[in-house]
Design a protein around this motif. Structure first.
Motif, mmCIF file in Angstrom:
data_model
loop_
_atom_site.group_PDB
_atom_site.id
_atom_site.type_symbol
_atom_site.label_atom_id
_atom_site.label_comp_id
_atom_site.label_asym_id
_atom_site.label_seq_id
_atom_site.Cartn_x
_atom_site.Cartn_y
_atom_site.Cartn_z
ATOM 1 N N TYR A 52 -5.895 2.942 -5.909
ATOM 2 C CA TYR A 52 -5.574 1.596 -5.450
ATOM 3 C C TYR A 52 -4.116 1.256 -5.757
ATOM 4 N N PHE A 53 -3.515 0.477 -4.863
ATOM 5 C CA PHE A 53 -2.224 -0.130 -5.140
ATOM 6 C C PHE A 53 -2.199 -1.491 -4.462
ATOM 7 N N THR A 54 -1.185 -2.269 -4.712
ATOM 8 C CA THR A 54 -1.111 -3.614 -4.147
ATOM 9 C C THR A 54 0.196 -3.814 -3.397
ATOM 10 N N LYS A 55 0.198 -4.811 -2.556
ATOM 11 C CA LYS A 55 1.407 -5.281 -1.900
ATOM 12 C C LYS A 55 1.546 -6.769 -2.196
ATOM 13 N N PRO A 56 2.773 -7.290 -2.276
ATOM 14 C CA PRO A 56 2.932 -8.734 -2.456
ATOM 15 C C PRO A 56 2.323 -9.481 -1.272
ATOM 16 N N VAL A 57 1.801 -10.650 -1.538
ATOM 17 C CA VAL A 57 1.142 -11.388 -0.466
ATOM 18 C C VAL A 57 2.120 -11.739 0.643
ATOM 19 N N ASP A 58 3.402 -11.918 0.302
ATOM 20 C CA ASP A 58 4.359 -12.263 1.340
ATOM 21 C C ASP A 58 4.849 -11.050 2.111
#
Length: 229
Positions: A52-58
């Motif tokens: 898993y990884f994330t991206k900024p919501v914007d």
């Protein structure tokens, strides 16, 4: 000392095909979820735990007829497309049971996880985080959401660039299904309404240039079309 004016961040709103909008809370992404893509990236295609990884919501961008362009990002000479099925969560929770996971879903959309592949490779070679390879501006492309859709067996995803098919795979070939992803991810974080989950990409990823036209399709969902500017 200078005075700082703190402005609240605008919440991205993803349009739905029924005229509603879906306010985005967080963006999670699954890596290595198709064995053929794992192999083309030079890794072992065995069934390892999900990555898993994330991206900024914007980073979320919704191309449409009025604004179909996605800007080519700086600091890269190797921008890659990754066509993906995206889950939109209506209900959250921690330790969600797999058998109940689909009842937490609001709907689905077609997405594209844009990746600065050269930065990702350099970071991997150094054993460093690769946030800037994945979490840059406009890197979480998404089409209109289809509420209440069901990703039953037999549906497929495909991506073409300038009319030439580059990716195609049955969704059934995901290593981890939608229900398994939700259940497993919820053991790491408490999921919440508004969360988006990009479920991984099949083989065939490749580079994009300015002027390229991208078309991504998932059976039963609104199409995603955009150009790189």
């Amino acid at each position: 000392m200078a005075n700082l004016s703190i402005m609240p961040m605008a919440i991205p709103l993803v349009p739905c095909i029924d005229g509603q909008v879906f306010p985005v809370r967080r963006v999670f992404c699954v890596g290595k979820n198709y064995a053929d893509h794992v192999a083309e990236m030079g890794s072992d295609a065995r069934k390892d735990p999900p990555v898993y990884f994330t991206k900024p919501v914007d980073a979320v961008i919704v191309p449409d007829l009025e604004a179909p362009d996605v800007p080519y990002p700086p600091r890269t000479e190797n921008l890659h497309f990754e066509g993906e099925l995206v889950i939109a969560m209506a209900r959250g929770g921690a330790d969600i049971v797999e058998a109940e996971a689909l009842s937490h879903v609001y709907g689905y959309a077609v997405g594209c996880d844009l990746t600065r592949r050269d930065l990702q490779k350099a970071a991997k070679d150094r054993g460093a985080p690769w946030d800037m390879a994945k979490g840059f501006d406009h890197s979480a492309v998404i089409g209109h959401l289809t509420p209440g859709a069901e990703m039953a067996r037999g549906k497929s995803i495909s991506l073409s660039v300038n009319g030439q098919e580059r990716q195609a795979a049955p969704l059934d070939t995901m290593i981890y299904s939608v229900a398994q992803i939700i259940a497993d991810l919820s053991t790491y974080v408490a999921l919440a309404p508004g969360d988006l989950i990009y479920t991984g990409t099949p083989a065939g990823v490749g580079a994009l240039s300015r002027g390229d036209r991208v078309a991504i399709r998932v059976d039963g969902l609104a199409p995603l079309d955009f150009s790189i500017s």
